[in-house]
Design an enzyme around this catalytic site. Sequence first.
Site, mmCIF file in Angstrom:
data_model
loop_
_atom_site.group_PDB
_atom_site.id
_atom_site.type_symbol
_atom_site.label_atom_id
_atom_site.label_comp_id
_atom_site.label_asym_id
_atom_site.label_seq_id
_atom_site.Cartn_x
_atom_site.Cartn_y
_atom_site.Cartn_z
ATOM 1 C CE1 TYR A 172 -16.493 57.119 -133.440
ATOM 2 C CE2 TYR A 172 -17.860 55.500 -134.564
ATOM 3 C CZ TYR A 172 -17.577 56.809 -134.252
ATOM 4 O OH TYR A 172 -18.366 57.822 -134.744
ATOM 5 C CB SER A 192 -21.594 57.595 -134.320
ATOM 6 O OG SER A 192 -21.724 56.559 -135.263
#
Length: 340
Positions: free
Chosen positions: A218, A205
């Site tokens: 995360y 990501s």
Amino acid sequence: MVVEGEMDSSSVTKPESLWHILHEMDPTWTTTVLLVPCVVVLTAGFFYLYSFIVGLLTKTSVRNKVVVITDALSGLGKECAGVFHKGGARLILCGKTWEKLEELADDLVNASDPTLTFHPKLVLVDFSDMDSMPDVIAEILDCYGCLDVLILNSSMKVKAPAQSLSLEMDKLLMDNNYFGPVTLAKGVLPSMISRRTGHLLLVNSIQGKIAVPFRTTYAASKHAVQAFFDCLRAEVEEYGISISTINHTFISSSASENTDAASSKSLWSLFYTRKPLGVSPDEAATEIVKTLSNKRKEVVIAPSLPKVAVYIRSFFPEIFFAVMAAGVNNAAAAEDSEKM
């Protein structure tokens, strides 16, 4: 006797040719009329050539190579499986559900020429079960005795305030996003080093580059795995092993996911949405093919704003922090207005 309306033959003019009309027109308009069709033809030719080259690169870069894809059951995993299978790769598909893996393999086989492709091999992989990883690594290596490409595609997402996340959830996220991919990569490295060839590709990501509020664990897991492969790149270069990372905003796998992104009202949501949707699986798969072919070390798939944010975070951190804080305040104000 004179007939009304009768015209003198000398007043009748012949229709002018196209070239004569263009000659009489303003030079600027003449250039435009002639240039537009040429631009259209050249653009169409460019896109055709681009598609041809991408298809050619797919076949030449993976044909006969052993390619492992983790989380092959995701939207991007399936897209990569289809592209590489048609390109003649010896696929090893990894996922959590055996029945779905078999269904995916059957779909790939039925949609291709069996004389030009290899039947995919299947391996159950669940990064949340770290005790199983030694057996998983051994099973992957036993499939063909070696591997050429490892595409680490797995990811687990959680959005919540930091204080509401339990330690168990933190550990689960780190297992799926960091410890699992890292353990698998370290497990196959000795085989690649002995053969002095291989390519590890991490699909990560953009939050491995910048951190967005309400995604603390995360973002931490994505930063950790990004740092690991950035370090590993230098360590294994002498063995002819390539390390690539691809950072995206998010992979849009469903219409509902796209709708949620488009309707997001928070200020900092602009840093991870994409005009306003995420990256499509076929777009990401195309980028993976190109990255494997040209062995680029790092690729960021994102609109201009998130790319600029990465640089702002590095060179003007105070501005970046202020924007993030403003985004949190904006989100809180929006929630309060909805409750009223």
